[in-house]
Design a protein around this motif. Sequence first.
Motif, short mmCIF file in Angstrom:
data_model
loop_
_atom_site.label_atom_id
_atom_site.label_comp_id
_atom_site.label_asym_id
_atom_site.label_seq_id
_atom_site.Cartn_x
_atom_site.Cartn_y
_atom_site.Cartn_z
N MET A 1 -21.30 50.19 -8.97
CA MET A 1 -21.47 51.50 -9.56
C MET A 1 -22.66 51.50 -10.52
N ASP A 2 -23.27 52.66 -10.72
CA ASP A 2 -24.38 52.83 -11.66
C ASP A 2 -23.78 53.01 -13.05
N LEU A 3 -24.08 52.08 -13.97
CA LEU A 3 -23.46 52.11 -15.29
C LEU A 3 -24.22 52.99 -16.28
N ARG A 4 -25.28 53.63 -15.83
CA ARG A 4 -25.99 54.58 -16.70
C ARG A 4 -25.31 55.95 -16.61
N TYR A 5 -25.21 56.63 -17.74
CA TYR A 5 -24.61 57.96 -17.73
C TYR A 5 -25.61 58.97 -17.18
N SER A 6 -25.14 59.81 -16.27
CA SER A 6 -26.00 60.83 -15.67
C SER A 6 -26.18 61.99 -16.65
N PRO A 7 -27.17 62.86 -16.41
CA PRO A 7 -27.31 64.05 -17.27
C PRO A 7 -26.04 64.90 -17.30
N GLU A 8 -25.35 65.00 -16.18
CA GLU A 8 -24.11 65.78 -16.13
C GLU A 8 -23.02 65.12 -17.00
N GLN A 10 -23.62 63.19 -19.61
CA GLN A 10 -24.03 63.39 -21.00
C GLN A 10 -23.67 64.80 -21.47
N GLU A 11 -23.84 65.77 -20.58
CA GLU A 11 -23.47 67.14 -20.92
C GLU A 11 -21.96 67.25 -21.13
N PHE A 12 -21.19 66.55 -20.28
CA PHE A 12 -19.74 66.53 -20.44
C PHE A 12 -19.36 65.91 -21.79
N ARG A 13 -20.03 64.83 -22.17
CA ARG A 13 -19.75 64.20 -23.46
C ARG A 13 -19.97 65.20 -24.61
N GLY A 14 -21.03 65.96 -24.52
CA GLY A 14 -21.29 66.96 -25.55
C GLY A 14 -20.21 68.01 -25.62
N GLU A 15 -19.71 68.44 -24.45
CA GLU A 15 -18.63 69.43 -24.42
C GLU A 15 -17.37 68.88 -25.08
N VAL A 16 -17.02 67.65 -24.75
CA VAL A 16 -15.83 67.04 -25.33
C VAL A 16 -15.99 66.87 -26.83
N ARG A 17 -17.16 66.38 -27.25
CA ARG A 17 -17.41 66.15 -28.68
C ARG A 17 -17.29 67.45 -29.47
N ARG A 73 -15.69 60.09 -16.56
CA ARG A 73 -15.31 61.18 -17.46
C ARG A 73 -14.03 60.86 -18.22
N GLN A 74 -13.10 60.20 -17.56
CA GLN A 74 -11.90 59.77 -18.27
C GLN A 74 -12.27 58.85 -19.43
N TYR A 75 -13.19 57.94 -19.15
CA TYR A 75 -13.59 56.97 -20.19
C TYR A 75 -14.31 57.69 -21.33
N ILE A 76 -15.23 58.59 -21.00
CA ILE A 76 -15.97 59.34 -22.02
C ILE A 76 -15.01 60.12 -22.90
#
Length: 399
Positions: A1-8, A10-17, A73-76
Amino acid sequence: MDLRYSPEEQEFRGEVREFFRSVLPREIRDKVALGRLPSRDDIVRWQRILNARGWAVTQWAPEWGGTGWDTVRQYIFREEMYLADAPEPLSTNVTLVGPVVIAFGNEQQKRHFLPRIANVDMFFCQGFSEPEAGSDLAALRTRAVRDGDQYIVTGQKLWTSYAHQADWMFCLVRTDESARKQDGISYLLIDMASKGVTVKPVMTLDGGHHVNEVFLNDVQVPVTNRIGEENRGWHYAKFLLGNERILTGRIGLSKSRLRRARDLAARVPAGGSTLAASHAFREKAAALEVELKALEITTLRVLDEVRRQTGTAQDPKISILKIKGSELAQATAELLLEVAGPHALPRQEDWASGADVACIGPEWAATAAPNYLYLRAATIFGGSSEIQRNIVAKNILGI
């Protein structure tokens, strides 16, 4: 798996935060930030806020209230929850009993219990360990004898977290004493208000009341409260313990604790400077950060593999996460204890009256010693590190 966070992502992280920033009640946030345990009312209030948003049971199947989020997303979500000083959803409900009901319960049980579990209309505790059945859980002796459409349950449970607050208990009981010990166990849901249930407190090393003894004296439990088949409870327990071991690592919580230690160290004087300027402190904090990042990467890989698997068998690599996660929980608590120094004398809480004795230093320091002492058990509960190493040796290394 790609361990870098995608722009989507990162956007999800902002929503949760932003969600946590805007809706988490300040009094609950402040309590958690000080290292104090949220009350039952705090837990219920917060989880119902999450449930109204559809985020209380994120890992459940969507048809039962889950989000359908992928592993990342669960992890974020969980990481941002800890970094926001938000209480996690009640783990006994959301991570332990709920998934068992989903995987092994019948449709009537799912319809009845799952909405109530998600909304904490039923507050569950876990009745597994016994005085002579801790690490060797299959040696449990609590008996359930079938009597028509009831089981009569007699025995004792120990180290039962939340039992003094709980409405219900999910419980392992022995229903066939002639079978191999792993084969004669069943999984029952027991109403804590039932006649014959007695709860007695056990005070732990940190001076707190977290765990209890539960005595079951001829408690009547409807057969309809048995999850799955009779004598198959050990299989269901292994499924549950895998979920518990994933949870025990709590990387986001260790990250939050490390961040807090660094912030507080900048305020603590040390030899004409601050503790944060100390080479020894910075070296220790950096080493913990590296280990947490390594565990984070390993966790994402393992959880991605678990997500791709079918069936209910748990991946033995979860034991690696449990070992390292619990060790880092202890290490970050120890770092906070060092930052608190002589002010880490614990706040004395009288569990009977609720009275507090004032701490000798800043309030944040008063919880450092109790949390450190409590987390000495992190390498024991959920299956000791020795047991986890045996699982890794047998099932991964083939030794």
